[in-house]
Design a protein around this motif. Structure first.
Motif, PDB file in Angstrom:
ATOM      1  N   PRO A 192       0.798  -1.240   0.000  1.00 44.44           N
ATOM      2  CA  PRO A 192       0.000   0.000   0.000  1.00 44.44           C
ATOM      3  C   PRO A 192       0.824   1.280   0.000  1.00 44.44           C
ATOM      4  CG  PRO A 192      -0.052  -1.073   2.157  1.00 44.44           C
ATOM      5  CD  PRO A 192       0.585  -2.037   1.220  1.00 44.44           C
ATOM      6  N   SER A 193       2.084   1.213   0.461  1.00 48.34           N
ATOM      7  CA  SER A 193       2.900   2.429   0.526  1.00 48.34           C
ATOM      8  C   SER A 193       3.802   2.594  -0.699  1.00 48.34           C
ATOM      9  CB  SER A 193       3.754   2.430   1.799  1.00 48.34           C
ATOM     10  OG  SER A 193       4.598   1.286   1.835  1.00 48.34           O
ATOM     11  N   MET A 194       3.503   1.889  -1.771  1.00 49.98           N
ATOM     12  CA  MET A 194       4.305   1.981  -2.986  1.00 49.98           C
ATOM     13  C   MET A 194       4.389   3.420  -3.490  1.00 49.98           C
ATOM     14  SD  MET A 194       3.798  -1.001  -5.848  1.00 49.98           S
ATOM     15  CE  MET A 194       5.112  -2.177  -6.117  1.00 49.98           C
ATOM     16  N   ILE A 195       5.596   3.847  -3.826  1.00 51.14           N
ATOM     17  CA  ILE A 195       5.788   5.177  -4.410  1.00 51.14           C
ATOM     18  C   ILE A 195       5.527   5.091  -5.910  1.00 51.14           C
ATOM     19  CG2 ILE A 195       7.470   6.994  -4.891  1.00 51.14           C
ATOM     20  CD1 ILE A 195       8.889   6.156  -2.294  1.00 51.14           C
ATOM     21  N   LYS A 196       4.662   5.964  -6.411  1.00 54.02           N
ATOM     22  CA  LYS A 196       4.336   5.968  -7.833  1.00 54.02           C
ATOM     23  C   LYS A 196       5.238   6.933  -8.593  1.00 54.02           C
ATOM     24  CE  LYS A 196      -0.626   4.915  -7.970  1.00 54.02           C
ATOM     25  NZ  LYS A 196      -1.907   5.426  -8.504  1.00 54.02           N
ATOM     26  N   HIS A 197       5.831   6.441  -9.664  1.00 55.96           N
ATOM     27  CA  HIS A 197       6.532   7.294 -10.631  1.00 55.96           C
ATOM     28  C   HIS A 197       5.853   7.063 -11.980  1.00 55.96           C
ATOM     29  CE1 HIS A 197       9.741   8.754  -8.072  1.00 55.96           C
ATOM     30  NE2 HIS A 197      10.000   7.520  -7.656  1.00 55.96           N
ATOM     31  N   VAL A 198       4.925   7.935 -12.316  1.00 53.96           N
ATOM     32  CA  VAL A 198       4.144   7.788 -13.541  1.00 53.96           C
ATOM     33  C   VAL A 198       4.518   8.904 -14.505  1.00 53.96           C
ATOM     34  CG1 VAL A 198       1.828   7.649 -14.527  1.00 53.96           C
ATOM     35  CG2 VAL A 198       2.260   6.762 -12.211  1.00 53.96           C
ATOM     36  N   PHE A 199       4.995   8.522 -15.693  1.00 53.19           N
ATOM     37  CA  PHE A 199       5.467   9.501 -16.671  1.00 53.19           C
ATOM     38  C   PHE A 199       4.610   9.432 -17.940  1.00 53.19           C
ATOM     39  CE2 PHE A 199       8.954   8.597 -13.854  1.00 53.19           C
ATOM     40  CZ  PHE A 199       9.489   9.847 -13.600  1.00 53.19           C
ATOM     41  N   PRO A 200       4.459  10.562 -18.637  1.00 51.39           N
ATOM     42  CA  PRO A 200       3.621  10.587 -19.846  1.00 51.39           C
ATOM     43  C   PRO A 200       4.045   9.520 -20.843  1.00 51.39           C
ATOM     44  CG  PRO A 200       4.251  12.807 -19.216  1.00 51.39           C
ATOM     45  CD  PRO A 200       5.042  11.880 -18.341  1.00 51.39           C
ATOM     46  N   MET A 201       3.048   8.862 -21.435  1.00 51.74           N
ATOM     47  CA  MET A 201       3.355   7.747 -22.325  1.00 51.74           C
ATOM     48  C   MET A 201       3.366   8.140 -23.809  1.00 51.74           C
ATOM     49  SD  MET A 201      -0.211   5.572 -22.182  1.00 51.74           S
ATOM     50  CE  MET A 201      -0.050   5.266 -20.431  1.00 51.74           C
ATOM     51  N   ASP A 202       3.035   9.400 -24.115  1.00 53.58           N
ATOM     52  CA  ASP A 202       3.016   9.757 -25.537  1.00 53.58           C
ATOM     53  C   ASP A 202       4.431   9.907 -26.086  1.00 53.58           C
ATOM     54  OD1 ASP A 202       3.098  12.015 -23.847  1.00 53.58           O
ATOM     55  OD2 ASP A 202       2.622  13.336 -25.508  1.00 53.58           O
ATOM     56  N   ARG A 203       4.646   9.287 -27.228  1.00 52.59           N
ATOM     57  CA  ARG A 203       5.942   9.309 -27.900  1.00 52.59           C
ATOM     58  C   ARG A 203       5.848  10.284 -29.072  1.00 52.59           C
ATOM     59  NH1 ARG A 203       8.216   4.252 -28.004  1.00 52.59           N
ATOM     60  NH2 ARG A 203       9.664   5.090 -29.536  1.00 52.59           N
ATOM     61  N   THR A 204       6.568  11.413 -28.970  1.00 56.70           N
ATOM     62  CA  THR A 204       6.427  12.486 -29.960  1.00 56.70           C
ATOM     63  C   THR A 204       6.990  12.125 -31.326  1.00 56.70           C
ATOM     64  OG1 THR A 204       8.507  13.454 -29.181  1.00 56.70           O
ATOM     65  CG2 THR A 204       6.475  14.269 -28.181  1.00 56.70           C
ATOM     66  N   ASN A 205       7.819  11.075 -31.403  1.00 59.18           N
ATOM     67  CA  ASN A 205       8.436  10.731 -32.692  1.00 59.18           C
ATOM     68  C   ASN A 205       7.648   9.670 -33.456  1.00 59.18           C
ATOM     69  OD1 ASN A 205       9.279   8.817 -30.682  1.00 59.18           O
ATOM     70  ND2 ASN A 205      10.778   8.023 -32.126  1.00 59.18           N
ATOM     71  N   ILE A 206       6.445   9.322 -32.976  1.00 58.66           N
ATOM     72  CA  ILE A 206       5.618   8.341 -33.688  1.00 58.66           C
ATOM     73  C   ILE A 206       4.378   9.048 -34.241  1.00 58.66           C
ATOM     74  CG2 ILE A 206       4.322   6.186 -33.541  1.00 58.66           C
ATOM     75  CD1 ILE A 206       6.099   5.358 -31.227  1.00 58.66           C
ATOM     76  N   VAL A 465      -2.307  15.390 -19.819  1.00 57.65           N
ATOM     77  CA  VAL A 465      -1.802  16.232 -20.905  1.00 57.65           C
ATOM     78  C   VAL A 465      -1.177  15.361 -21.987  1.00 57.65           C
ATOM     79  CG1 VAL A 465      -1.393  18.202 -19.404  1.00 57.65           C
ATOM     80  CG2 VAL A 465       0.423  16.522 -19.738  1.00 57.65           C
ATOM     81  N   TYR A 466      -0.964  15.958 -23.149  1.00 57.69           N
ATOM     82  CA  TYR A 466      -0.224  15.295 -24.226  1.00 57.69           C
ATOM     83  C   TYR A 466       0.601  16.359 -24.934  1.00 57.69           C
ATOM     84  CZ  TYR A 466      -3.044  17.324 -27.958  1.00 57.69           C
ATOM     85  OH  TYR A 466      -3.627  18.191 -28.836  1.00 57.69           O
ATOM     86  N   THR A 467       1.601  15.918 -25.671  1.00 58.60           N
ATOM     87  CA  THR A 467       2.492  16.858 -26.347  1.00 58.60           C
ATOM     88  C   THR A 467       1.963  17.188 -27.735  1.00 58.60           C
ATOM     89  OG1 THR A 467       4.340  15.843 -25.177  1.00 58.60           O
ATOM     90  CG2 THR A 467       4.876  17.298 -27.027  1.00 58.60           C
TER      91      THR A 467
END
Length: 510
Positions: A192-206, A465-467
């Motif tokens: 339950p105490s897991m630290i979340k590191h969530v980063f945007p998944m959009d890849r701008t080069n695709i 958000v998205y790029t």
């Protein structure tokens, strides 16, 4: 706990990279501090470094649960090429003698890859219990969630394995996990105490392109036209094994200068590994494949990902297009869609889950075995034959039975009313899962038919958000594929015969 001097120096020393990619350093730092971490990073941004570097720096053993044999073998091969000899993969592909050798020397390894299924074997568990485990890694962690797009029942048993190993710090990694799936991962692992590191998944080069067509012949014409002047590593995804094979043969005739192969889960294991390795080595240009190909494939110069058939959910689509452009260079996703294509994912959804008739047949079969004091068959072929269900359907049923306290492998007899009640619960869970899958199918259909920016409509379902991109964004915003001229791969065909390649591949990892 690791006393940190300079992680950048350690990264360059062990892996030759001068800087971290987005999210890697934050995740690694928390792992080295002994914290539980959930990392959500875009496909192709180097999730493996998040545990490979800590495994070098921590005193104890790092165990990595990985869903694909090919993924393990590739990563161990790459690590050994970087002089990391203390890495090993334990899976069903090992013969008896090699497995015994690894078990006898298990304390000599620093990084151990293991499949979730073989991790349930008591023999391996007893060996692992003798180790000091510094980090337990759950790769492709969305497989742990029953709401994820590649649910694997054995992933939900990992919490007991973690407890058995003395509750080491846990790192769970995925590229596509909704908020619901993230919470399910944390809950299933009992962290339950897991630290979340969530980063945007959009890849701008695709760049994203959706093209509606009339029929399959028009799909073939588009693929042929795009690839005729562009000899670059490309993937074409299918929902049908036979379609993948047939189209590979047709394209081989229409594109004689390209080296084309097919790949699906119905092929022999060695054939699949051979195809994969040749693609990695630029000996194959185009692979016509099902979703069985791609997870963990670390090829950085894939330029096109076509979808001849669209997948049943957006998470799968994001995973599959994320195999393109891992070197950061411009790449393109092209989804080809005809109105009749909708019937295939609907059919697949229905075939993955047992019908009422299937459940009743299994219920009666179990009752018959219990009544006559017989042991149920353990071999999957015998189970499929006796109950007349597929392996996928049986995996769902047996997991739910076990989850509700009925373990068919322990030889115990259960009260008939308990079994009957459990099957009613399974039926309700099946209905709930069916509704979820249909909802996800509707999501991807809405996306395919969206009138606005495809990138915005794709990514804002998963992140706030998205790029925005001015050039090479999507077909709705307007892209000129004619101007896309990627670097070509080596036009010289390999002179090695198929038999020689197979013999060499048999030595992988030795």
């Amino acid at each position: 706990m690791y006393k940190r001097l300079s992680l950048e120096n350690e990264l360059e020393h062990y892996f030759g990279y001068s800087e971290f990619r987005t999210g890697q350093k934050e995740i690694i730092s928390d792992c080295l501090d002994g914290k539980d971490v959930l990392g959500i990073l875009p496909t192709g941004t180097g999730k493996s470094i998040c545990y490979q570097l800590p495994s070098r720096l921590l005193d104890g053993i790092t165990i990595v649960v990985s869903p694909l044999i090919s993924l393990m073998m590739d990563q161990v091969k790459e690590l050994k090429a970087k002089n990391y000899k203390e890495a090993v993969a334990i899976n069903s592909f090992l013969d008896f003698e090699n497995r015994k050798h690894i078990y006898r020397n298990i304390n000599k390894y620093k990084l151990i890859y293991v499949s979730p299924e073989i991790l349930q074997q008591k023999e391996l568990q007893s060996y692992l219990q003798s180790l000091s485990v510094s980090l337990f890694v759950v790769d492709e962690a969305h497989c742990i969630s029953q709401w994820g797009h590649e649910f694997r029942p054995d992933y939900q048993k990992l919490d007991t394995i973690i407890e058995m190993l003395g509750n080491p710090p846990v790192l769970a990694l995925s590229a596509t996990a909704t908020n619901e799936v993230q919470e399910d991962i944390i809950s299933s692992l009992k962290r339950p105490s897991m630290i979340k590191h969530v980063f945007p998944m959009d890849r701008t080069n695709i760049a994203l392109s959706v093209q509606e067509v009339v029929n399959n012949e028009e799909k073939l014409e588009i693929i042929t036209s795009v690839l005729k002047e562009r000899k670059v590593p490309s993937l074409i995804y299918f929902s049908s094994k036979s379609a993948a094979e047939n189209v590979s043969h047709i394209l081989s005739e229409r594109l004689p200068d390209h080296r084309i192969a097919y790949y699906h889960g119905g092929m022999e294991q060695m054939d699949r590994i051979a195809i994969q390795q040749q693609f990695m080595n630029d000996q194959i240009d185009i692979i016509c494949c099902t979703s069985a190909f791609g997870m963990g494939i670390n090829k950085n110069n894939i330029r096109f990902v076509f979808h001849y058939h669209f997948p049943g959910q957006l998470e799968s689509f994001i995973q599959e297009i994320g195999r393109a452009g891992r070197d950061g260079h411009q790449s393109v996703s092209i989804l080809l869609y005809s109105k009749q294509d909708i019937f295939l994912p609907k059919q697949m959804i229905e075939s993955e889950l047992p019908s009422d008739e299937d459940l009743m047949r299994v219920y009666r079969g179990i009752h018959s075995y219990q009544k006559n004091n017989l042991s149920l068959p353990h071999n999957i072929e015998e189970i499929e034959s006796f109950f007349e269900v597929s392996e996928v359907q049986w995996r769902f049923i047996s997991f739910q039975l076990d989850k509700h306290g009925i373990n068919l492998e322990n030889g115990l007899k259960y009260d008939q009313s308990k079994i009957k009640q459990t099957f009613k619960l399974i039926q309700n869970i099946r209905d709930e899962r069916l509704l979820l899958k249909q909802s996800k199918l509707n999501d991807i259909l809405r996306w395919i038919q969206a009138e606005g920016c495809l990138r915005e409509n794709l990514y804002t379902k998963f992140q706030k958000v998205y790029t925005k991109i001015d050039e090479y964004c999507c077909s709705n915003c307007g892209i000129n594929l004619q101007s896309f001229k990627p670097d070509q791969t080596n036009k010289n065909r390999s002179s090695q015969s198929w038999e020689i390649k197979l013999k060499r591949l048999l030595l992988i990892g030795e």
